[in-house]
Motif scaffolding. Structure first.
Motif, PDB file in Angstrom:
ATOM      1  N   LEU A 101       8.957  14.991   2.114  1.00 21.26           N
ATOM      2  CA  LEU A 101       9.737  14.090   2.982  1.00 21.26           C
ATOM      3  C   LEU A 101      10.378  14.807   4.239  1.00 21.26           C
ATOM      4  N   ARG A 102      10.089  16.227   4.326  1.00 19.49           N
ATOM      5  CA  ARG A 102      10.526  16.869   5.704  1.00 19.49           C
ATOM      6  C   ARG A 102       9.776  16.361   6.844  1.00 19.49           C
ATOM      7  N   GLY A 103      10.475  16.406   8.037  1.00 17.39           N
ATOM      8  CA  GLY A 103       9.623  16.121   9.095  1.00 17.39           C
ATOM      9  C   GLY A 103       9.803  14.488   9.549  1.00 17.39           C
ATOM     10  N   SER A 104       8.910  13.823   9.336  1.00 14.19           N
ATOM     11  CA  SER A 104       8.999  12.431   9.594  1.00 14.19           C
ATOM     12  C   SER A 104       9.633  11.473   8.716  1.00 14.19           C
ATOM     13  N   LYS A 105      10.044  11.834   7.384  1.00 18.39           N
ATOM     14  CA  LYS A 105      10.543  11.235   6.350  1.00 18.39           C
ATOM     15  C   LYS A 105       9.949  10.063   6.102  1.00 18.39           C
ATOM     16  N   ARG A 106       8.541   9.917   6.134  1.00 14.44           N
ATOM     17  CA  ARG A 106       7.840   8.914   5.926  1.00 14.44           C
ATOM     18  C   ARG A 106       6.380   9.417   5.169  1.00 14.44           C
ATOM     19  N   LEU A 107       6.140   8.770   4.055  1.00  9.32           N
ATOM     20  CA  LEU A 107       4.955   9.111   3.332  1.00  9.32           C
ATOM     21  C   LEU A 107       3.874   7.913   3.652  1.00  9.32           C
ATOM     22  N   VAL A 108       2.544   8.261   3.600  1.00  8.82           N
ATOM     23  CA  VAL A 108       1.571   7.518   3.713  1.00  8.82           C
ATOM     24  C   VAL A 108       0.912   7.431   2.468  1.00  8.82           C
ATOM     25  N   LEU A 109       0.772   5.959   2.006  1.00  9.85           N
ATOM     26  CA  LEU A 109       0.116   5.712   0.651  1.00  9.85           C
ATOM     27  C   LEU A 109      -1.084   4.948   0.903  1.00  9.85           C
ATOM     28  N   ALA A 110      -2.018   5.371  -0.198  1.00 12.02           N
ATOM     29  CA  ALA A 110      -3.598   4.835  -0.112  1.00 12.02           C
ATOM     30  C   ALA A 110      -3.580   3.645  -1.164  1.00 12.02           C
ATOM     31  N   VAL A 111      -3.879   2.581  -0.925  1.00 16.03           N
ATOM     32  CA  VAL A 111      -4.135   1.493  -1.620  1.00 16.03           C
ATOM     33  C   VAL A 111      -5.738   1.258  -1.859  1.00 16.03           C
ATOM     34  N   ASP A 112      -6.214   1.264  -3.205  1.00 19.48           N
ATOM     35  CA  ASP A 112      -7.435   1.030  -3.474  1.00 19.48           C
ATOM     36  C   ASP A 112      -7.698   0.089  -4.508  1.00 19.48           C
ATOM     37  N   GLU A 113      -8.346  -0.919  -3.993  1.00 15.34           N
ATOM     38  CA  GLU A 113      -9.011  -2.055  -5.099  1.00 15.34           C
ATOM     39  C   GLU A 113     -10.388  -1.784  -5.069  1.00 15.34           C
ATOM     40  N   SER A 114     -10.760  -1.838  -6.511  1.00 10.21           N
ATOM     41  CA  SER A 114     -12.264  -1.560  -6.953  1.00 10.21           C
ATOM     42  C   SER A 114     -12.606  -2.405  -8.050  1.00 10.21           C
ATOM     43  N   SER A 115     -13.853  -2.680  -8.294  1.00  9.04           N
ATOM     44  CA  SER A 115     -14.179  -3.461  -9.456  1.00  9.04           C
ATOM     45  C   SER A 115     -15.546  -2.798  -9.865  1.00  9.04           C
ATOM     46  N   LYS A 116     -15.695  -3.030 -11.279  1.00 13.82           N
ATOM     47  CA  LYS A 116     -16.944  -2.560 -11.972  1.00 13.82           C
ATOM     48  C   LYS A 116     -17.800  -3.816 -12.290  1.00 13.82           C
ATOM     49  N   GLN A 117     -18.496  -4.124 -11.378  1.00 13.87           N
ATOM     50  CA  GLN A 117     -19.502  -5.337 -11.380  1.00 13.87           C
ATOM     51  C   GLN A 117     -18.407  -6.667 -11.910  1.00 13.87           C
ATOM     52  N   ASP A 118     -18.812  -7.376 -12.866  1.00 11.46           N
ATOM     53  CA  ASP A 118     -17.802  -8.694 -13.420  1.00 11.46           C
ATOM     54  C   ASP A 118     -17.146  -8.108 -14.659  1.00 11.46           C
ATOM     55  N   ILE A 140      -5.082  -2.429 -14.197  1.00  4.99           N
ATOM     56  CA  ILE A 140      -6.337  -2.786 -14.541  1.00  4.99           C
ATOM     57  C   ILE A 140      -6.464  -4.185 -15.262  1.00  4.99           C
ATOM     58  N   TRP A 141      -7.399  -4.791 -15.083  1.00  2.00           N
ATOM     59  CA  TRP A 141      -7.315  -6.298 -15.827  1.00  2.00           C
ATOM     60  C   TRP A 141      -8.914  -6.700 -15.838  1.00  2.00           C
ATOM     61  N   THR A 142      -9.284  -7.587 -16.619  1.00  2.87           N
ATOM     62  CA  THR A 142     -10.537  -8.089 -16.798  1.00  2.87           C
ATOM     63  C   THR A 142     -10.890  -9.051 -15.620  1.00  2.87           C
TER      64      THR A 142
END
Length: 150
Positions: A101-118, A140-142
């Motif tokens: 939190l030092r400096g810019s006081k902002r955090l970068v978050l990574a959002v990952d959406e992925s699937s394993k086939q169906d 996680i969901w079906t």
């Protein structure tokens, strides 16, 4: 056996320290430690790869990777290892939150959406940190089934 592995001992001690007082049984901590050490050593999360690495490290009594793979499946299904019980305390102690939190006081978050086939769908939010992405929350969901209300 695990008693002879410095990596196993270090991971166990750290997990035990941050979960002290949370009621996580010692047997569950040992199983979680085995899973974590396997993931770290394998540098991946596929059960077959983790099982092969644990076999080569000799951290179990199993003599075949398939046996270890089945054990890993049981570890992942162990209700005593609910991430809400142990992951949040580990996360709080594993990151330098004040430094982030030092400096810019902002955090970068990574959002990952992925699937394993169906079969399964994963949505996670993580914090890029020292060349890795530390997961913060996930769900996680079906696949191809209606989600519940909300």
């Amino acid at each position: 056996m695990p008693a002879q592995s410095p990596l196993y001992q270090e991971v166990y001690q750290r997990i035990a320290a941050v979960t002290a007082g949370l009621g996580v049984p010692k047997t569950a901590l040992k199983r979680l430690t085995l899973l974590v050490v396997g993931i770290v050593a394998a540098q991946g999360v596929t059960l077959a790869r983790v099982a092969d690495e644990l076999l080569s490290l000799g951290l179990t009594r199993a003599t075949q990777a398939d046996s270890i793979k089945r054990s890993l499946g049981r570890i992942l299904g162990d209700e005593r290892l609910d991430p809400r019980t142990w992951f949040e305390p580990v996360l709080k102690t594993s990151l330098d939150w004040q430094g982030l939190l030092r400096g810019s006081k902002r955090l970068v978050l990574a959002v990952d959406e992925s699937s394993k086939q169906d079969q399964v769908h994963l949505l996670r939010v993580g914090l890029p940190y020292w060349g890795h992405c530390q997961p913060l929350v996930w769900d996680i969901w079906t696949q191809n089934r209606p989600l519940g209300e909300g």
